[in-house]
Design an enzyme around this catalytic site. Sequence first.
Site, PDB file in Angstrom:
ATOM      1  N   PHE A 215      -1.025  -0.820  -4.407  1.00  0.00           N
ATOM      2  CA  PHE A 215      -1.947   0.167  -4.553  1.00  0.00           C
ATOM      3  C   PHE A 215      -1.604   1.669  -4.374  1.00  0.00           C
ATOM      4  CE2 PHE A 215      -4.592  -3.360  -2.594  1.00  0.00           C
ATOM      5  CZ  PHE A 215      -5.629  -3.449  -3.495  1.00  0.00           C
TER       6      PHE A 215
ATOM      7  N   PHE B 156       0.735  -1.019  -0.001  1.00  0.00           N
ATOM      8  CA  PHE B 156      -0.026  -0.103  -0.080  1.00  0.00           C
ATOM      9  C   PHE B 156       0.818   1.468   0.116  1.00  0.00           C
ATOM     10  CE2 PHE B 156      -2.293  -3.135   2.456  1.00  0.00           C
ATOM     11  CZ  PHE B 156      -3.538  -3.188   1.893  1.00  0.00           C
ATOM     12  N   ASP B 157       0.680   2.218  -0.867  1.00  0.00           N
ATOM     13  CA  ASP B 157       1.102   3.677  -0.535  1.00  0.00           C
ATOM     14  C   ASP B 157       0.114   4.205   0.853  1.00  0.00           C
ATOM     15  OD1 ASP B 157       1.998   6.164  -0.794  1.00  0.00           O
ATOM     16  OD2 ASP B 157       0.286   6.812  -2.184  1.00  0.00           O
ATOM     17  N   GLY B 158       0.614   5.229   1.274  1.00  0.00           N
ATOM     18  CA  GLY B 158       0.130   5.711   2.382  1.00  0.00           C
ATOM     19  C   GLY B 158      -0.798   6.991   2.322  1.00  0.00           C
TER      20      GLY B 158
END
Length: 361
Positions: free
Chosen positions: A320, A203-205
Site C-alpha cells: 500500500f 505499508f507506506d507510512g
Amino acid sequence: MSEIKLTESAPTEDNGEEKDWAAAKAFFDNLKTNKPRPPKPRYAVTIAVSSRTLFNMVEERKIYQDEGLEKYVAYQMEHESEPLMPGAAFPFVQALMNVNSRLRQLYPDSEELFDIVLMTNNHAQVGVRLINSINHYDLSIERFCMTGGESPIGYLKAYMTNLYLSKDSEKVTEAIEEGIAAATMFTADSENELSKTQLRVAFDGDAVLFSDESEIIVKQHGLDTFFEHEKEFENKPLAQGPLKCFLEALGKLQRKFIAKNERLNCPIRTFLVTARSAASSGARVLKTLRSWGLEIDEALFLAGAPKGPLLEKIKPHIFFDDQMFHIEGAQQMGTISAHVPYGIGQKYHKGKLIEQPPKKE
C-alpha cells in the site's frame, strides 16, 4: 374500591414471530457441514474485493466499454462455464485463506477470522460465472454483494468492512471518505513467486498508516523544516491514516498466534516501507506505533531511495502506498500494489505539483 388484578397478557403475534425467527436462526447456526462456514461479521476481519481485482476481466471489461451492458451480460452468460483467470487480489485472497486454516487449527471454535466478501456492481446474471470461478479455484467466498450497476459503497458499512479493494479509483476514494480503509489495485508487470504459507503485507507510512500532516510540511516547506518539525514533535503521536485500522486488525489476529507460542511461525508478517530517513525522522513513526499498541514486524527506512528493489526482496502479497510513482516502481519490480488516494500527495507526481483543473463556478 375493588382490587384490580394484573393478569399475564397473552403472547402477541409479534412475539410469536420473534420466537420463530430465533428458532430458525438457531437451527441454521447449528447446521453441520464439512465446508468451513463464514464467521459472523461482528467477529471477523472483513475484506471486500471487487470482481475485477479478484479475477482478470480485461477482455470482459472491453466488451462492456465497446459494446454496452447487454452484450457484456450475454457474453458472461455464454462463457459462464469457463473459469475467469486470477486477478491482482487473487494471491492475497489465497493467503488470507491460509491464515484462516491455521487459526482454525489453533482455535476450532473461534470466529475471529478473515471473511472475504465479493463486492461488485455486476448484474446478478453475471454471478453464475463468478460463482463457478470461485468454486473452480476452491476459494472460501460465501458472501456476495452484486448491485446491478449501482455503486456498492453504501453496502460496505453494512458488511462491516475492514478493507475494500477495487480497480475503480473513484469508488475507493468514496470509501475512504466514508472512513473505510480502501485502495485501488494494480497488477505487477511481472510475477514474483509469493509465499504459500505466510501473508505478507507492506505499508507506506505517511498518508497510509499515518495522516499526511508531516508530508504537507515536506511538500510546502522542504526537508530541513520537516526534519526540525519531526524532532520537535518526536513524542507526539501522528494522527491515524486511512489504513491504520487494517494494520490494527492484522495485529489482533497476529496476537492469537503469539498467545499459542507461534510468534516465530506466525502466518502474518507486516512491513513498514517508508521513504523517511531513520535518524532524522524515524523515531516519531516508531513511537506512534508504540503509542497505538501496534507492532510492525519489519521497518525499512529508505531515505528517499526507490522502494521497488526492497519490495522485490520482501515479496508482499500486497503493498500500500499513497504515491503513484512508488506504485509504478513497485509494479516494474513484480510487486502487486494498491494505491491509497489520500492526502496532499495526490496533488504531486515525482515531487512536482500536478496542474489542477480550474474550479467550475
